[in-house]
Design an enzyme around this catalytic site. Sequence first.
Site, PDB file in Angstrom:
ATOM      1  CE  LYS A  53      -3.858  -2.232   2.332  1.00 48.92           C
ATOM      2  NZ  LYS A  53      -4.444  -2.618   3.617  1.00 48.92           N
ATOM      3  CD  GLN A  97      -3.636  -4.357   6.652  1.00 45.30           C
ATOM      4  OE1 GLN A  97      -3.694  -3.347   5.961  1.00 45.30           O
ATOM      5  NE2 GLN A  97      -4.055  -5.524   6.218  1.00 45.30           N
ATOM      6  CG  ASP A 120      -9.769   0.586   5.179  1.00 49.27           C
ATOM      7  OD1 ASP A 120      -9.542   0.091   4.059  1.00 49.27           O
ATOM      8  OD2 ASP A 120      -9.052   0.392   6.182  1.00 49.27           O
TER       9      ASP A 120
HETATM   10  N1  GUN Z   1      -7.087  -6.213   6.100  1.00 45.73           N
HETATM   11  C1  GUN Z   1      -7.434  -6.936   5.010  1.00 45.73           C
HETATM   12  N2  GUN Z   1      -8.052  -6.139   4.107  1.00 45.73           N
HETATM   13  C2  GUN Z   1      -8.096  -4.905   4.642  1.00 45.73           C
HETATM   14  C3  GUN Z   1      -8.610  -3.654   4.194  1.00 45.73           C
HETATM   15  O1  GUN Z   1      -9.163  -3.516   3.094  1.00 45.73           O
HETATM   16  N3  GUN Z   1      -8.442  -2.605   5.033  1.00 45.73           N
HETATM   17  C4  GUN Z   1      -7.833  -2.741   6.238  1.00 45.73           C
HETATM   18  N4  GUN Z   1      -7.742  -1.659   6.994  1.00 45.73           N
HETATM   19  N5  GUN Z   1      -7.363  -3.878   6.692  1.00 45.73           N
HETATM   20  C5  GUN Z   1      -7.487  -4.947   5.899  1.00 45.73           C
END
Ligand code: GUN
Length: 292
Positions: A53, A97, A120
């Site tokens: 990311k 995350q 998100d």
């Molecule tokens: N863990 C797995 N997928 C995601 C996501 O799309 N956002 C976040 N914050 N954590 C994740």
Amino acid sequence: MSARIIDGKSIAADLRARVAATVRVLDEQSVRPGLAVVLVGADPASEIYVRSKSRAVMEAGMRAFDHKLPADASEADVLALVRKLNQDADVSGILVQLPLPAQIDPHKVIEAIDPAKDVDGFHPLNAGRLARGLPGLVPCTPLGCVILAKTARPSLAGLNALVIGRSGIVGKPVAQLLLAEDATVTIAHSRTADLPALTRQADLLVAAIGRPNYVKADWIKPGAIVIDVGINRIAGADGKSRVVGDVDAGAAAVAGAITPVPGGVGPMTIACLLANTVRAACAQRGLSAPAL
Ligand code: GUN
């Protein structure tokens, strides 16, 4: 006949290029979007996601702010960091995350994020806006699913759409987005009776189950659009691990268009995160939403 393969990798690359072009235009107005990514603990899969990311954010010309907290960090530590990031004008978006260590309530953390920075789209305010059909920040994986489906068929209006999975991260928001596209939406889940009877009526199938190869080829309506959200690691015949989706590979012989795993929905999630970060940065400055 075999399905058209929906190339998520190249569609994501196109979106990322549009995001980067928007970032260059914003730069001329001295606006530089930034994403803060918070990782608590050292889960290897989460570390890989977080690194990719941050790399994608920088490749798009935006700023990445990485925050790593130890696995034994308290809920108060995480909430304090989120509140600091809420106040930081250089931070347009905040991503914590998931999953978080057991001592931390993810709902409390998500609700502490400023909804304007919730890239998100997990905050109840953004989830509520989506449910109401109001503009807001929309979860990245569901957004990617709808973009991919629309490459196969630009209008989803009137299609029978079946979403398998009712999570707050994928199933529910993707169902809301499909409803907003005027599809007729059914949500199936682990307690659904006779799932194959439902899938066989689906013009558009979104599989977000989390079980390898669960949806079989003879469950698919011929010509259907199939969006496979699954990322399941299994041991291959050679003993090496490989990633497979929720939909059996045989479905490609029946569907009209299908996303591969890997290289389908996965790359779209990060591309949509970048797009959401730019959208958040613009909205925070009262600029009109960029056309992405
Ligand atoms: N863990 C797995 N997928 C995601 C996501 O799309 N956002 C976040 N914050 N954590 C994740």
